[in-house]
Design an enzyme around this catalytic site. Structure first.
Site, PDB file in Angstrom:
ATOM      1  N   GLU A  69       4.090  -5.779 -40.506  1.00  0.00           N
ATOM      2  CA  GLU A  69       3.826  -6.606 -41.838  1.00  0.00           C
ATOM      3  C   GLU A  69       2.834  -6.110 -42.691  1.00  0.00           C
ATOM      4  OE1 GLU A  69       3.837  -9.453 -44.165  1.00  0.00           O
ATOM      5  OE2 GLU A  69       5.190  -9.684 -42.472  1.00  0.00           O
ATOM      6  N   ASP A 118      13.073 -10.948 -47.926  1.00  0.00           N
ATOM      7  CA  ASP A 118      12.891 -11.397 -49.181  1.00  0.00           C
ATOM      8  C   ASP A 118      14.212 -10.734 -49.849  1.00  0.00           C
ATOM      9  OD1 ASP A 118      12.578 -11.681 -52.225  1.00  0.00           O
ATOM     10  OD2 ASP A 118      10.367 -11.443 -51.723  1.00  0.00           O
ATOM     11  N   ASP A 154      19.470 -16.241 -44.211  1.00  0.00           N
ATOM     12  CA  ASP A 154      19.968 -17.549 -44.765  1.00  0.00           C
ATOM     13  C   ASP A 154      20.498 -17.530 -46.085  1.00  0.00           C
ATOM     14  OD1 ASP A 154      17.476 -17.578 -45.826  1.00  0.00           O
ATOM     15  OD2 ASP A 154      17.697 -19.743 -46.382  1.00  0.00           O
ATOM     16  N   THR A 191      13.188 -17.267 -35.619  1.00  0.00           N
ATOM     17  CA  THR A 191      11.830 -16.707 -36.341  1.00  0.00           C
ATOM     18  C   THR A 191      11.380 -18.273 -36.960  1.00  0.00           C
ATOM     19  OG1 THR A 191      13.026 -16.671 -38.601  1.00  0.00           O
ATOM     20  CG2 THR A 191      12.881 -14.791 -37.257  1.00  0.00           C
ATOM     21  N   GLU A 194      13.798 -19.286 -39.605  1.00  0.00           N
ATOM     22  CA  GLU A 194      15.173 -19.750 -39.150  1.00  0.00           C
ATOM     23  C   GLU A 194      15.052 -21.001 -38.678  1.00  0.00           C
ATOM     24  OE1 GLU A 194      18.320 -17.949 -35.702  1.00  0.00           O
ATOM     25  OE2 GLU A 194      16.382 -17.065 -36.235  1.00  0.00           O
TER      26      GLU A 194
END
Length: 213
Positions: A69, A118, A154, A191, A194
């Site tokens: 990250e 992203d 998504d 996640t 999610e």
């Protein structure tokens, strides 16, 4: 997504080198020294607050995991999870995914997870998408032969783009689901995004692809 600045985050990261690896370039080609074993290594690029990678590590003690990250203010949430879980097979890296070759050598990594990346929807930002061809080359350069990418999102547009990108690069599509939560897939670990998106009724897309080298 606008990030809330946490000026104390960098100090906290520096105080926990046993969880967030300091000077990761020192371990390129020898990550087994960090984990104390030669188990397979799976990395999540863009680990966010760390729910997925922490639960994967908990569920699969025979695999080493690395959550990657960029943002200090985000990775400290993953750090809190790891401190609480204290899993020997999980570490974090506070680095830019575009620089993965600085930290991993060929054959260091067995699998790459890309979860709810992203989408960068504007055409001029295509090169920032984590499934853009330059990133696919980057993953290939650190993965074992026939290593895999597992991808969830998504965002239908990003998923369609990614399937084309994978295909154009020559990756083998092993698994594709256009409505993952209605599939018969067993053992899914969600996640934070999610959970949020699925509660809203958003469709979740998932695929597994394999390099054919």
């Amino acid at each position: 997504m606008r990030l809330r600045n946490k000026p104390w985050a960098k100090d906290k990261i520096e105080q926990h080198p046993q969880y967030i690896v300091a000077n990761p370039e020192m371990y390129k080609g020898k990550w087994h020294e960090v984990f104390g074993n030669k188990q397979p290594l799976h990395i999540e690029v863009g680990t966010g607050k760390g729910q997925f990678v922490t639960e994967m590590a908990r569920a699969n003690p025979g695999i080493n995991y690395m959550g990657i990250e960029l943002y200090d203010s985000v990775i400290v949430a993953a750090l809190d999870r790891l401190i609480e879980a204290d899993l020997p097979n999980l570490r974090l890296l506070n680095v830019n995914a575009a620089d993965l070759e600085k930290y991993f050598a060929k054959n260091d990594v067995d699998r790459v997870y890309l979860n709810f990346s992203d989408p960068w929807p504007k055409i001029r930002h295509e090169k920032r998408r984590l499934t853009y061809k330059d990133f696919l080359k980057l993953y290939e350069d650190i993965l074992v032969d026939q290593g895999e990418i597992h991808f969830k999102t998504d965002n239908q547009g990003l998923f369609e783009y990614s399937l084309m990108s994978f295909s154009d690069y020559g990756l083998l599509l092993k698994y594709v689901s256009l409505d993952f939560h209605k599939s018969d897939y067993q053992g899914n670990i969600m996640t934070e995004y999610e959970e949020k998106f699925s509660e809203k009724g958003n469709r979740i897309y998932r695929c597994e692809v394999k390099y054919q080298n």
